[in-house]
Design an enzyme around this catalytic site. Structure first.
Site, PDB file in Angstrom:
ATOM      1  N   GLU A 218       0.740  -1.271  -0.198  1.00  0.00           N
ATOM      2  CA  GLU A 218       0.098  -0.138  -0.399  1.00  0.00           C
ATOM      3  C   GLU A 218       1.066   1.578   0.094  1.00  0.00           C
ATOM      4  O   GLU A 218       1.123   1.621   0.912  1.00  0.00           O
ATOM      5  CB  GLU A 218      -0.823   0.180   1.287  1.00  0.00           C
ATOM      6  CG  GLU A 218      -2.159  -1.598   0.399  1.00  0.00           C
ATOM      7  CD  GLU A 218      -3.162  -1.092   1.881  1.00  0.00           C
ATOM      8  OE1 GLU A 218      -3.278  -1.137   3.495  1.00  0.00           O
ATOM      9  OE2 GLU A 218      -3.909  -1.608   1.782  1.00  0.00           O
TER      10      GLU A 218
ATOM     11  N   GLU B 150      -4.444 -10.263   0.324  1.00  0.00           N
ATOM     12  CA  GLU B 150      -5.335 -10.449   1.481  1.00  0.00           C
ATOM     13  C   GLU B 150      -6.689 -10.466   1.297  1.00  0.00           C
ATOM     14  O   GLU B 150      -7.247 -10.231   0.251  1.00  0.00           O
ATOM     15  CB  GLU B 150      -5.199  -8.626   1.567  1.00  0.00           C
ATOM     16  CG  GLU B 150      -3.646  -8.674   2.002  1.00  0.00           C
ATOM     17  CD  GLU B 150      -3.308  -7.117   3.041  1.00  0.00           C
ATOM     18  OE1 GLU B 150      -4.258  -6.217   3.489  1.00  0.00           O
ATOM     19  OE2 GLU B 150      -2.675  -7.025   3.116  1.00  0.00           O
TER      20      GLU B 150
HETATM   21  C1  GAL Z   1      -5.142  -3.934   3.662  1.00  0.00           C
HETATM   22  C2  GAL Z   1      -4.116  -3.428   4.438  1.00  0.00           C
HETATM   23  C3  GAL Z   1      -3.410  -4.364   5.900  1.00  0.00           C
HETATM   24  C4  GAL Z   1      -4.685  -4.517   7.004  1.00  0.00           C
HETATM   25  C5  GAL Z   1      -5.886  -4.577   6.115  1.00  0.00           C
HETATM   26  C6  GAL Z   1      -6.986  -4.701   7.184  1.00  0.00           C
HETATM   27  O1  GAL Z   1      -5.393  -3.056   3.204  1.00  0.00           O
HETATM   28  O2  GAL Z   1      -3.008  -4.437   3.675  1.00  0.00           O
HETATM   29  O3  GAL Z   1      -2.216  -4.199   6.236  1.00  0.00           O
HETATM   30  O4  GAL Z   1      -4.574  -3.187   6.668  1.00  0.00           O
HETATM   31  O5  GAL Z   1      -6.388  -4.058   5.501  1.00  0.00           O
HETATM   32  O6  GAL Z   1      -7.055  -4.950   7.672  1.00  0.00           O
END
Ligand code: GAL
Length: 971
Positions: A430, A501
């Site tokens: 990010e 993620e």
């Molecule tokens: C993503 C980010 C993570 C964490 C997650 C939400 O956008 O890469 O570090 O913030 O969201 O828990």
């Protein structure tokens, strides 16, 4: 290994940026030596400087001069603290407190400047050299991790300073060491220009949080070494080349390898994969007399024809994102904890880790090599907070910062390049887009062309070899699987896809994992994902149980968004981990129960099924009747076989029957014992017979009560008072649940955020209007309307009670929606209160753990028993939890309940309202009633605390419904 001159912050003749104090300069540091690989096991002398250090905390960076670093300085009055450690987690509050923000910087954004309030910890350690410390040769002082900027002196001589918190830094110290009384002084600033590059979603935790070591460097050039390996799956040959200084020699006895450093050798080998982590022990002997052990894993990683392959085969990531976290020690994680993490992952069928969002402690990667996990090693880089201003000023798009970015890339790659487990480098997380990222990518590709590159934040994928996304919903992932992602450049459609993620494991959930897995298994391009995230970052705290954002009085914080893991902070697996284990199981067991055939599919990418043994058991009404071994051929990866089950054993007439087939480890492995359950499947044979309603008894009206079979009701209200000897309170329709984090959704979420919608509609304050209490010849019927103040909508709820003379009582609930409902229901069922003495529940249904409509893959039909305490899932922020699925019957508090149809069961010692109001576990205090929910239906869970909500089929739309429970008193 020469020291360069430290910065001169006071030199005001320099341009503005460079005239800033060193901790605000964008430069990565001065005085250090070039980064190199981590090799803890060299036989060169080494001295750990971990332990108790003298410590002084100042509120600003310039509160004290450098005199503390001079030999002879009297620090005897300073308290001590432990290194590795974070000062905010030591000193019982005397050294400030942790602070949590997700994306917002906890200081004004004015890069590279940091606030005047800049907590600064002076650390002092006096040490002597062991008697056998070699007299000749050089030495380096190595810091594995310091947040966020350190300035270092040895015996009064300034060595330099550095930034890059989760990266190693070394200083050459030849000529400075003495046999005894060496004074090592380290000044650590919480905030530095580096903080702008470290805006990861986690606690801000300053300190020397990883090891400090003094390492002897024998004479000779093998300052660094690079173990290059490859595996040719067509020939079965592995190639090894260890790049090191001239004159070194490389041996791998098991392979008969004995070659000069730098020379490639090709020999038959067993390849390394995460499923078969074969390592060969080797040694590099340097001309200076140092012996450096290494472990070679032979594998080739490549993107071919749009597919990410290892050793010629497509791999599927069943991954997690792992932050380093310990509830008491923060990011100072010890090796036992790291091993525990890897073992837990392996035991839960996880095969991959993304080291979000920085290189982990190097020992963690050794464990991944040894036990077998694919690793995406991510650089210590995130500038997310710049997004709030349209990425204005983003350091990754400002060439002044590029040296700092390149320094970070180099420190990661050089340190971790010798790990077989690392199959991709990730530029960071990010950071938006910018030339600095491209520069990093170029540098990494040049230094290590053997590994593909990952970065999620650039939709053009200009610098990456895989298309990576986070939290894309199922429909979009399916489009990508079909190569229909035409919202990006055509080149991107040719890349393999991963979800770096997904499945946001905040609180109860994540939901929808099974549906993602089906997509990954269907489309070749979809190569799996990494659940967000491994562990809740709750900090152990006497008042709250576990503290989260805001609990330390932070003026800016993101609450419990830091508690979003598959493990609770103490590393107890949450139901989400049990679910993930089942969803990603590497063997699929399905089949035709009545026909007695089970179809076994090997979903491993490399391993055959020879390491597993299979068994069957036949159950009647959830009780095992007979069991035996099942011979399953050692299927190759991707292959299936239909295996015949034995003739079904006799079962009682009318019983619900079925097979359970299990795959367990046939032998002990490095990560679990023989017998460890890997995969299972259930094959129903004969279905459940419906529960016959109680009938025949006539209601009898007395002065204050109505009796019906075993039941007593209040004559005026029609409320149930008792079933036989068991007092019952407050039985009524219930539609409310304490919203989960996923119900509440993230405030930036565009989709439907059910929790706030429910509350706005008033579903947490439904009123029950009694319309009629009617006695019929064989029934008592109570008609009600359930609706919130201010709403023109509600539910007609009719409770029809019937009973027989054998002690059974049936409640049939009919629900009729009225008016214009614009929200789905959280739940639909009844709740009732029992005396608090009930301590245990026994049920026939899904178990052993919690399940919801879209988190129920791991729910195994059987007979279960649990204490009421163990029926609770202790989410760090309390919320709806603990439901058991597919319950046929439950016994609790002297009452037996049979459902028609099956139902969801929950029991707790507090009301839903109390659960809803609680902020922490410690707010939940047992009352004098045990509250039981018997639900006909539940709304799904989804992943909307960061991702998509429940899939439409898991949304509990308002509709007419009828369901029944038959109660009887039991011993
Ligand atoms: C993503 C980010 C993570 C964490 C997650 C939400 O956008 O890469 O570090 O913030 O969201 O828990």
């Amino acid at each position: 290994m020469n020291r360069s001159a430290p910065s001169r912050p006071e030199d005001s003749a320099l341009p503005y940026y460079e005239a800033l104090p060193y901790y605000e300069q964008v430069s990565p540091g001065t005085g250090g030596v070039a980064p190199r690989s981590w090799y803890a096991a060299s036989d060169a002398a080494s001295l750990s400087l971990d332990g108790r250090w003298r410590f002084r905390l100042s509120a600003t960076a310039d509160a004290h001069d450098d005199s503390f670093a001079l030999p002879g300085y009297d620090a005897s009055g300073w308290p001590e603290l432990t290194v590795p450690g974070h000062w905010v987690l030591q000193g019982e509050g005397a050294y400030g407190a942790p602070a949590y923000t997700n994306t917002g910087y906890p200081f004004p954004v004015d890069p590279p400047r940091v606030p005047t309030e800049n907590p600064t910890g002076d650390h002092l350690r006096v040490f002597g050299l062991p008697d056998d410390w070699p007299a000749s040769g050089a030495s380096v002082l190595r810091f594995e991790g310091v947040e966020s900027c350190a300035r270092v002196w040895l015996n009064g001589e300034e060595l330099g300073e550095f930034k890059g918190s989760r990266l190693p830094h070394e200083f050459a110290v030849e000529g400075l060491l003495r046999p005894a009384g060496n004074v090592l002084a380290v000044r650590v600033h919480q905030w530095s220009s580096g903080s702008y590059l470290e805006d990861q979603d986690q606690w801000w935790l300053p300190g020397v949080f990883r090891a400090v070591t003094l390492r002897h460097r024998p004479d000779g050039p093998a300052y660094d070494f690079f173990v290059h390996t490859a595996y040719d799956h067509r020939t079965g040959l592995g190639t090894l080349r260890v790049e090191a200084g001239a004159g070194g020699r490389v041996t791998v006895p098991e392979l008969g390898v004995d070659v000069p450093a730098g020379e490639a050798v090709t020999v038959p080998v067993e390849p390394w994969t995460a499923e078969t982590p074969r390592l060969y022990a080797g040694e590099l002997a340097t001309p200076g007399g140092e012996t450096v052990p290494f472990r070679a894993g032979f594998r080739t990683v490549a993107v071919e024809d749009g597919v990410l392959k290892v050793n010629g085969r497509r791999i599927l990531f069943r991954g997690v994102n792992r932050h380093e976290f310990h509830p008491e020690r923060g990011r100072a994680v010890d090796e036992a904890t790291m091993r525990h993490d890897v073992l837990l992952m392996k035991r839960h069928n996880i095969n991959a880790v993304r080291t979000s969002h920085y290189p982990p402690h190097p020992a963690f990667l050794d464990l991944c090599d040894e036990l077998g996990l694919w690793v995406i090693d991510e650089c210590d880089l995130e500038t997310h907070g710049f997004t709030h201003d349209g990425w204005r000023g983003n350091p990754v798009d400002d060439e002044r910062w590029t040296p700092a970015l390149l320094d970070r890339a180099a420190r990661m790659v050089e340190r971790d390049k010798n790990h077989a487990s690392v199959v991709m480098w990730s530029l960071g997380n990010e950071c938006g887009t910018g030339a600095g990222l491209s520069a990093m990518a170029r540098w990494i590709r040049d230094r290590d062309p053997s590994r593909p590159l990952h970065y999620e934040g650039d939709p053009s994928c200009a610098d990456t070899d895989v298309y990576s996304r986070m939290y894309a919903d199922h429909a979009e992932v399916e489009r990508i699987g079909r190569h229909e992602d035409d919202d990006g450049p055509a080149t991107r459609r040719q890349l393999p896809f991963i979800l770096c993620e997904y499945g946001h494991a905040m609180g109860n959930g994540p939901g929808g994992l099974s549906e993602y897995q089906r997509l990954f298994e269907t489309y070749e391009r979809l190569q799996g994902g990494f659940v967000w995230e491994w562990i809740d970052h709750g900090i152990r705290d006497a008042r709250y149980g576990y503290a989260y954002g805001g609990d330390f009085g932070e003026e800016l914080h993101d609450g419990n968004f830091v508690c979003d893991g598959l493990l609770f902070p103490d590393r107890t697996p949450s139901p989400g981990l049990a679910e993930y284990k089942k969803v990603v199981e590497p063997v699929l067991i399905e089949g035709d129960g009545p026909a007695g055939t089970v179809r076994v599919t090997n979903r491993h990418d490399f391993a055959d099924l020879g390491h597993l043994s299979f068994s069957w058991s036949f159950e009647a009404d959830g009780e095992p009747v007979e069991s035996g071994r099942l011979a399953v051929p050692p299927l190759a990866p991707g292959r299936s076989a239909d295996v015949k089950l034995p003739a079904p054993p006799d079962a009682p007439r009318g019983a619900e029957t079925g097979w359970t087939v299990r795959a367990v480890l046939a032998e002990d492995t490095a990560w679990a014992d023989r017998g460890h359950l890997v995969a299972w499947g259930q094959l129903p044979v004969s279905g459940r017979q419906s529960v016959v309603s109680a009938s025949g008894a006539a209601p009898v009206r007395g002065a204050d009560v109505i009796t019906l079979g075993p039941a007593v009701f209040d004559a005026r209200t029609g409320d149930l008072r008792a079933v036989g000897p068991v007092p019952v309170a407050g039985l009524r329709l219930d539609i409310w649940r304490a919203p989960t984090d996923n119900d509440n959704g993230a405030d930036w979420q565009a989709g439907r955020r059910f929790g706030p919608q429910w509350r706005a509609a008033g579903l947490h304050r439904m009123r029950h209007r009694r319309d009629q209490v009617a006695l019929e010849s064989d029934a008592l019927t109570v008609r009600t309307r359930v609706a919130p103040a201010a709403g023109q909508f509600g539910l007609g709820a009719e409770y029809r009670w019937t009973a027989d003379d054998a002690g059974r009582l049936t409640l049939t609930v009919s629900v009729t929606p009225e008016g214009d409902w614009r929200v789905p229901l959280p739940r639909l069922g009844v709740r009732l209160g029992l005396p608090s003495g009930a301590t245990h529940a026994r049920w026939f249904g899904g178990g052993p753990g919690e399940a919801y409509p879209d988190t129920r893959a791991a729910s195994l039909l059987g007979r279960w028993e649990a204490s009421v305490d163990n029926l609770q899932t202790p989410y760090v922020r309390p919320q709806e939890n603990g439901a058991r699925a597919d319950v046929r019957r439950v016994e609790i508090g002297g009452l037996r309940v049979d459902g028609e149809p099956e139902f969801w069961f929950t029991a707790r010692r507090w009301t839903t309202e109390r659960l809803d109001a609680a902020g922490h576990r410690t707010d939940l205090v047992a009352g004098d009633t045990l509250w039981v929910n018997l639900d006909h239906a539940l709304h799904g869970i989804g992943s909307q605390s960061c991702g998509p909500g429940p899939l439409p089929r898991h949304v509990l739309d308002v509709a007419p419904a009828t369901f029944a429970f038959t109660f009887s008193a039991v011993e």
